[in-house]
Design a protein around this motif. Structure first.
Motif: not given
Length: 1016
Positions: A864-877
């Motif tokens: 879930m850390t991986w998932v949330t990090t990925l989502i954060d990164e995409i949103r941020s970008a």
RNA sequence: GGGAGAUUAGCUCAGUGGUAGAGCGCAUCGUUCACAUCGAUGAUGUCAGGGGUUCAAAUCCCUUAUCUCCCACCA
């Protein structure tokens, strides 16, 4: 009926409070498991005529949090509620009310009627504080409400109880053991309330004062050479003088001077020590004496000694055997009683010449000249200064005066007055200047009982937190002074002391000091025959009698009961049939003497009640650091003296609640926050959560309404998460489950683990009295994990194969939120509890969970850390590249490790929904794309032609720069042989792993930059 | 005069040796069916100054400054 959009605090809180009271949820032992450990808390009893201020709200919130937490854990909980009779404050409030209501004043109505009137006030006010505690959500045991004067004579129906008996018994026992004594001492006198007060009730405040300099002429016209030297011994002044100069900030007290003192080493005055000086205005001679007290470097080095009106002077007077002439009456006006001044001064001269006298005679002698008699002390001051100046006895200076009319200049002599900051004592209640006064008072010989109280904290039998409180505690107790416990008031525990017998006094008798103490004269024979009735019948009208005529010290009877006093007094007479007159000490006990017995007194002592056995010593005392001396230290001393046990195991001290800027709240500043206003605006839960959140140990307590609003919003957030669950059928058929559901979907497994982590944090925080940490952990969990992520994850999960377990998990998780938040936010959680699922009990009595770390699944956590990090990164970008929020994008995975691939596959629906991704394909990196990198994977979102390549380049470069800095730091450490050699292994390993990860990221970023360059 | 505590983002405060945090505020964007009492994203710090200990200091020690509180009788 579907849930409303918001929690209606005003409506629900009233309803829920009523329910809790009706069900007696706070009754002693409620919800206790069999053979449960006891947890008891004594409320610091608020003043019965007071109202709940923000400090009470804070204090009681913390108590309620602890109490609710222990009660949910099945402990045998008592939160003892009650109020304090607060002698001075309550008498003051009542008299104010009486004045407003045009009622007769207390002297007119007499003591008995006045006390009855105060009882009315008490009964009337009592409801205010109770209502306010109810509004706050306090779950005290309302049926055990105590009062520090319950059972006192004159108490109306409904005020039964034996607190009075306990107080009286303690006084009598302590007197019997020689721990309480009576004596004539210089005490702090409050001229407004006309009572003695203790040292603690005096506030020393720096005010603008003045220092006057007077000349006292040597008797017989003698002169001496006055030589003043500087620090090096060089003579700076040499003159013949016929006077000694003294300095004073209180000129009016010179009328009572008994001597002038100089330091024995002071060479300036060595030649005149032992000589007499004329006391101006007084027609008296006083000696120049030596004492260690005067500081030769201060002022003239000579000090006037007024034994009856200054604590230092009193000590000097005692050492020198000087008479202490009292100058003022109980209202601090210059005395107007006694013989004319001419007679008094004659007698004073005789005494000065060595005539035999008594303390009583000296006290009765009024040495105030007629001119000043009856004046207020400050009026007298002006007059004394003027008169001394007129005599040319002020040290004066020449002042140039310009006549405003003529413009002509002339010189005039004016008294030398130094403007000076002085520390002046004020009554903490009356706010008037305290006058040291020489009176008879009762004292606790604290030196005899302080030892065990110090030892108990030293040994850890009682723990004070924060630790700095212990230092304060020790410092005070190690320097403890006798405690003046008598007060010249009417409202309070009347001291159980009778004086007499006074068979030789014929007729009626009144014992009156100051504000009208009431004497009782009793016929011995009748009393024996008729008991109480006769005692009442024997009361007779009294005529005034000057205080001091009664030989009180000769026969003091200290017993708990009037009839017993009569018997004892009578038995000392030879003739058993002779009339015997006894009278009771009119004074009452210091409020803190009785509240010092709060822990045992509320539990029924001196009866050995089951509650006393079970709940004493109490567990935790939560109170303000401002009353550590008044109350905490005295409870320690008194309980240890009376029942030989500490009153509590832990004392939690907190500071004063201040406004958002850290200022004390005061009416004059207009920054007072009324807790009821806060509750009305934001709800009790928001106030309580704020209180918990700012309760860091030793921190200052600044209450900001913006923050309270934030916590109100937090409640709304939980409300709406629950509402979301309701809209998705989560609560249908839900029955409270202690055990977490078994789960397949990682998000479900993960959030259950987050629950377990939070439970552990909350337990640890509350165990350590870190209410702030508990609040913080809950806030982060409920808002940051459950609402921000889990609810969002649930949306796609509800449409998938794990819908069933997701509903179960969400129900369980929200249940945990309600349970764990309940001690801090009891109303909204109780309400939600009732609106959801099938509940066996009210939430207030629901079991606190006991699950442990076994619910934390490390793999699910990592995924879930991986998932949330990925989502954060995409949103941020996306946001940085200004991609429209609603636009769904295709994404390309350019590299995927096996774990990353699995994580993607297992959570694809979640990621796609939250990151707004339409499709994912595995392809080589396209040119003109946004790069998104996470651990074990690199993604690209092709947006050729849409995105600004320069902007993407700048974004990636910025990220690279930041990483470069971190890499440099890590390299610096790892290349340092000392670091590798000295640092713990795990720190080194972590640093290496970090370095590797950062380097990996940089590589990915640079690849992306390269691709950009190719199209750029 | 003695004692205790504080000094970290614009504000209010967490953070007792291992890459600076929260809430509020601020900026940009957003009316997809929990919530605008909301969401997404972002900016912002010589951790009061100086010295020391340590591989490593916001954190431990010393020192200076400023502030707060408590206690204390300098006439």
């Amino acid at each position: 009926m579907p849930m409303e959009k918001n929690f209606n605090a005003a409506e629900a809180e009233a309803r829920i409070s009523a329910l809790w009271i009706d069900r007696k949820v706070g009754a002693a032992g409620a919800n206790a498991k069999p053979a449960a450990e006891a947890f008891s808390v004594m409320i610091p009893p608020p003043n019965v005529t007071g109202s709940l201020h923000i400090g009470h709200a804070f204090n009681n919130t913390l108590q309620d949090i602890l109490v609710r937490w222990h009660r949910m854990r099945g402990h045998d909980v008592l939160w003892q509620m009650g109020t304090d009779h607060a002698g001075i404050a309550t008498q003051m409030v009542t008299e104010r009310e009486m004045a407003l209501g045009q009622e007769p004043n207390r002297r007119t109505m007499g003591r008995e009627a006045f006390v009855a009137r105060v009882w009315q006030q008490k009964v009337k006010s009592r409801g205010t504080i109770v209502d306010q505690l109810v509004r706050l959500g306090a779950t005290c045991d309302w049926d055990r409400e105590a009062f520090t004067m319950s059972g006192a004579p004159g108490a109306p129906a409904g005020e039964e109880g034996n607190f009075h008996d306990a107080v009286i018994k303690v006084f009598v026992d302590m007197y019997g053991k020689g721990l309480i004594y009576r004596g004539k001492r210089l005490v702090n006198w409050d001229p407004h309330f006309e009572t003695a007060i203790s040292d603690l009730e005096v506030e020393n405040i720096e005010v603008d004062g003045h220092m006057w300099h007077f000349k006292y002429r040597l008797a017989g016209g003698e002169t001496y050479e006055y030589i003043e030297k500087d620090a090096n011994g060089a003579v700076i002044l040499r003159e013949m003088r016929d006077y000694i100069a003294i300095a004073t900030t209180r000129p009016e007290t010179m009328l009572g001077d008994g001597a002038v003192a100089v330091h024995p080493s002071d060479t300036r005055y060595a030649g005149i020590v032992g000589k007499m000086v004329h006391l101006p205005l007084c027609d008296r001679l006083i000696p120049i004496i030596t004492d260690e007290y005067p500081d030769p470097l201060f002022g003239s080095g000579a000090v006037k000694i007024t034994g009856a009106h200054d604590f230092n002077d009193y000590q000097v007077a005692k050492r020198a055997g000087l008479p202490c002439y009292r100058l003022m009456d109980t209202r601090a006006q210059m005395r107007a009683d006694g013989a004319p001044y001419a007679d008094a001064v004659l007698r004073a001269r005789e005494i000065a010449a060595g005539a035999a006298t008594t303390e009583a005679e000296v006290d009765a002698l009024n040495l105030v000249p007629e001119k000043y008699r009856g004046l207020d002390r400050f009026e007298a001051r002006k007059l004394v200064v003027a008169d001394i100046n007129a005599l040319g006895l002020c040290v004066s200076t020449l002042v140039k005066v310009i006549d405003p009319e003529t413009g002509s200049e002339h010189l005039t002599r004016e008294p030398l007055v130094d403007a000076k900051k002085i520390m002046q004592p004020f009554g903490d209640r009356s706010k008037v200047v305290i006058e040291p006064m020489f009176t008879d008072q009762w004292f606790v010989d604290t030196a005899q009982i302080v030892g065990p109280a110090i030892e108990a904290v030293r040994s850890g039998a009682t723990k004070i937190i924060p630790e700095s409180g212990e230092k304060t505690y020790f410092h005070w107790l190690e320097n403890i002074e006798p405690w003046c416990i008598s007060r010249q008031l009417w409202w309070g525990h009347q001291i159980p002391v009778w004086y007499g017998p006074a068979a030789e006094i014929d007729g009626t008798l009144n014992y009156e000091i100051g504000n009208g103490g009431q004497g009782v004269s009793i016929h011995w024979e009748k009393c024996v025959a008729l008991e109480d009735e006769a005692v009442e019948a024997a009361k007779i009208a009294f005529s005034p009698l000057v205080a001091g005529q009664i030989p009180v010290e000769r026969a003091v009877v200290v017993v708990s009961d009037r009839n017993e006093a009569i018997k004892r007094a009578g038995s000392t007479l030879d003739d058993a049939t002779a009339p015997v007159f006894i009278w009771r000490d009119p004074d009452v006990l210091d409020t803190w003497f009785s509240s010092g017995l709060w822990p045992i007194g509320t539990l029924g002592w001196p009866e050995q009640t089951p509650e006393l056995a079970k709940y004493f010593p109490t567990s935790t005392l939560i109170t303000g650091a401002d009353i550590i001396f008044f109350w905490v230290a005295r409870m320690m001393m008194m309980q240890l003296a009376v029942v030989k046990e500490v009153p509590f195991k832990t004392v939690y001290l907190h500071g004063l609640v201040r406004d958002a800027k850290g200022k004390k709240m005061s009416k004059s500043l207009g920054n007072v926050i009324d807790p009821l206003d806060v509750i009305n605006e934001f709800g009790a839960d928001a106030l309580r959560f704020s209180n918990a959140a700012m309760a860091s140990l030793g921190g200052t307590l600044k209450l900001d309404t913006a923050r309270i609003a934030g916590y109100r919003n937090f409640g709304t957030k939980l409300w709406n998460a629950t509402r979301f669950a309701e809209m998705n059928g989560v609560w249908e058929g839900h029955v409270t489950q202690a055990a977490a559901p078994s789960t397949q979907a990682t998000a479900n497994t993960w959030i259950i683990g987050e629950c377990a982590k939070t439970l552990a944090e909350v337990n640890a925080a509350l165990t350590d009295y870190r209410f702030d940490n508990a609040a913080d952990a809950l806030y982060k969990f409920v808002w940051g994990k459950v609402c921000d992520w889990y609810v969002e994850f649930a949306k796609p999960l509800f449409d998938g194969e794990h819908a069933g377990e997701t509903r179960q998990t969400m129900a369980w998780v929200l249940d945990q939120c309600m349970i764990l938040l309940h001690p801090i936010m009891p109303f909204i959680t109780e309400e939600l509890w009732a609106l959801t699922g099938t509940r066996a009990k009210l939430l207030v009595h629901t079991d606190w969970p006991t699950y442990g770390a076994d619910l934390i699944d490390a793999a699910a956590d990592a995924e879930m850390t991986w998932v949330t990090t990925l989502i954060d990164e995409i949103r941020s970008a996306r946001a940085e590249m200004r991609v429209p929020v609603g636009l769904k994008l295709d994404m390309v995975a350019t590299s995927l490790t096996a774990p990353a691939r699995t994580a993607w596959a297992r959570n694809e629906a979640l990621i796609k929904r939250l990151a707004r991704i339409e499709t994912l394909t595995e392809d080589p990196a396209p040119k003109g794309a946004i790069a998104v990198n996470v651990d074990g994977a690199a993604f690209a979102i092709p947006l050729a032609g849409i995105i600004d390549t320069a902007e993407e380049k700048s974004r990636l470069t910025k990220a690279c720069d930041k990483l470069a800095k971190e890499i440099a730091g890590l390299n610096g450490r790892l290349n340092n042989p000392n670091f590798v050699a000295s640092a713990p292994e795990d720190v080194v390993i972590e640093a290496r792993a970090n370095l590797e990860a950062r380097q990996d990221e940089v590589a990915k970023l640079q690849a992306a930059l390269t691709r950009l360059a190719e199209i750029g």
